[in-house]
Design an enzyme around this catalytic site. Structure first.
Site, PDB file in Angstrom:
ATOM      1  N   LEU A  75      92.024  60.065  99.465  1.00 36.06           N
ATOM      2  CA  LEU A  75      93.206  59.710  98.689  1.00 36.06           C
ATOM      3  C   LEU A  75      92.874  58.982  97.386  1.00 36.06           C
ATOM      4  O   LEU A  75      93.744  58.404  96.738  1.00 36.06           O
ATOM      5  CB  LEU A  75      94.159  58.868  99.545  1.00 36.06           C
ATOM      6  CG  LEU A  75      94.614  59.556 100.837  1.00 36.06           C
ATOM      7  CD1 LEU A  75      95.499  58.629 101.651  1.00 36.06           C
ATOM      8  CD2 LEU A  75      95.297  60.873 100.551  1.00 36.06           C
ATOM      9  N   CYS A  76      91.618  59.033  96.991  1.00 33.49           N
ATOM     10  CA  CYS A  76      91.149  58.378  95.776  1.00 33.49           C
ATOM     11  C   CYS A  76      91.373  59.312  94.576  1.00 33.49           C
ATOM     12  O   CYS A  76      91.069  60.498  94.640  1.00 33.49           O
ATOM     13  CB  CYS A  76      89.664  58.068  95.948  1.00 33.49           C
ATOM     14  SG  CYS A  76      89.059  56.763  94.923  1.00 33.49           S
ATOM     15  N   HIS A  77      91.911  58.780  93.487  1.00 32.12           N
ATOM     16  CA  HIS A  77      92.149  59.577  92.294  1.00 32.12           C
ATOM     17  C   HIS A  77      90.839  59.885  91.571  1.00 32.12           C
ATOM     18  O   HIS A  77      89.982  58.997  91.455  1.00 32.12           O
ATOM     19  CB  HIS A  77      93.059  58.826  91.312  1.00 32.12           C
ATOM     20  CG  HIS A  77      94.458  58.679  91.787  1.00 32.12           C
ATOM     21  ND1 HIS A  77      94.841  57.660  92.634  1.00 32.12           N
ATOM     22  CD2 HIS A  77      95.560  59.419  91.560  1.00 32.12           C
ATOM     23  CE1 HIS A  77      96.132  57.775  92.885  1.00 32.12           C
ATOM     24  NE2 HIS A  77      96.591  58.838  92.254  1.00 32.12           N
ATOM     25  N   MET A 117      86.810  51.362  94.357  1.00 31.31           N
ATOM     26  CA  MET A 117      86.215  52.330  95.279  1.00 31.31           C
ATOM     27  C   MET A 117      84.945  52.939  94.690  1.00 31.31           C
ATOM     28  O   MET A 117      83.950  53.123  95.385  1.00 31.31           O
ATOM     29  CB  MET A 117      87.217  53.428  95.650  1.00 31.31           C
ATOM     30  CG  MET A 117      88.407  52.918  96.451  1.00 31.31           C
ATOM     31  SD  MET A 117      87.953  52.009  97.947  1.00 31.31           S
ATOM     32  CE  MET A 117      87.089  53.256  98.860  1.00 31.31           C
ATOM     33  N   GLU A 118      84.972  53.230  93.398  1.00 30.23           N
ATOM     34  CA  GLU A 118      83.799  53.800  92.740  1.00 30.23           C
ATOM     35  C   GLU A 118      82.631  52.833  92.774  1.00 30.23           C
ATOM     36  O   GLU A 118      81.484  53.234  93.012  1.00 30.23           O
ATOM     37  CB  GLU A 118      84.143  54.201  91.300  1.00 30.23           C
ATOM     38  CG  GLU A 118      85.022  55.420  91.178  1.00 30.23           C
ATOM     39  CD  GLU A 118      86.496  55.208  91.541  1.00 30.23           C
ATOM     40  OE1 GLU A 118      87.233  56.212  91.591  1.00 30.23           O
ATOM     41  OE2 GLU A 118      86.929  54.050  91.761  1.00 30.23           O
ATOM     42  N   ASP A 132      66.614  55.888 102.634  1.00 28.28           N
ATOM     43  CA  ASP A 132      66.063  57.232 102.803  1.00 28.28           C
ATOM     44  C   ASP A 132      64.630  57.332 102.282  1.00 28.28           C
ATOM     45  O   ASP A 132      63.771  57.937 102.928  1.00 28.28           O
ATOM     46  CB  ASP A 132      66.944  58.255 102.082  1.00 28.28           C
ATOM     47  CG  ASP A 132      66.415  59.668 102.229  1.00 28.28           C
ATOM     48  OD1 ASP A 132      66.177  60.099 103.384  1.00 28.28           O
ATOM     49  OD2 ASP A 132      66.233  60.340 101.199  1.00 28.28           O
TER      50      ASP A 132
END
Length: 168
Positions: A75-77, A117-118, A132
């Site tokens: 739901l992130c733009h 969020m980014e 990793d």
């Protein structure tokens, strides 16, 4: 009490409508760290990791992740990001007996919604990349304390965690 904006009146998931929100300069800074053995940190610090420049690769991974956040978080733009900076600091993990690398992501845009969020996704992916690249020599590594440190812009203005040192 504030309501969750990602649900409509029928409690169905929705993407928030930001059409009427003004475009402002927005900044978010997130951070977190990866704990590791001292020998692993030494390999990274001296550039002797078998897979190459661990922090250089992790920096690029974090930048790519910030740009792809809307592909990962449903739901992130999708946003036109104007700046992404990924910084690493070996000296900022302040727990006795813990070695590690702190990652800070700063993300900026001019738009109708924030970039928290980014910034969070950038930190997570940068730290996962370190994991990793080093897991062959240190399976005990762990990612900790990923959170938003500050944000600027938008209706609510600026916000900063009071003392993020204790969060590391």
């Amino acid at each position: 009490m504030p309501t969750l904006t990602h649900f409509d009146a029928q409690s169905q998931a929705q993407m928030v409508d930001i059409a009427a929100k003004p475009h402002t300069h927005r900044v978010a800074v997130a951070g977190g760290y990866i704990a590791m053995q001292a020998a692993t940190l030494a390999l990274i610090s001296t550039g002797q990791a078998r897979k190459g420049d661990v922090l250089g690769v992790a920096r690029i991974a974090g930048i790519q992740a910030a740009k792809k956040t809307s592909d990962l978080i449903p739901l992130c733009h999708p946003l036109p990001l104007t700046r992404i900076a990924i910084d690493f600091d070996e000296a900022s993990v302040h727990h006795p007996g813990v070695c590690g690398i702190f990652c800070r992501a700063t993300v900026e845009t001019v738009g109708a919604t924030g970039v928290e969020m980014e910034a969070l996704v950038a930190v997570q992916v940068a730290l996962l990349t370190i994991y990793d690249m080093c897991k062959a020599v240190d399976k005990s590594m762990g990612i900790h304390g990923v959170h938003v440190l500050q944000k600027q812009g938008g209706k609510s203005g600026g916000w900063q965690i009071a003392n993020h040192e204790i969060q590391r």
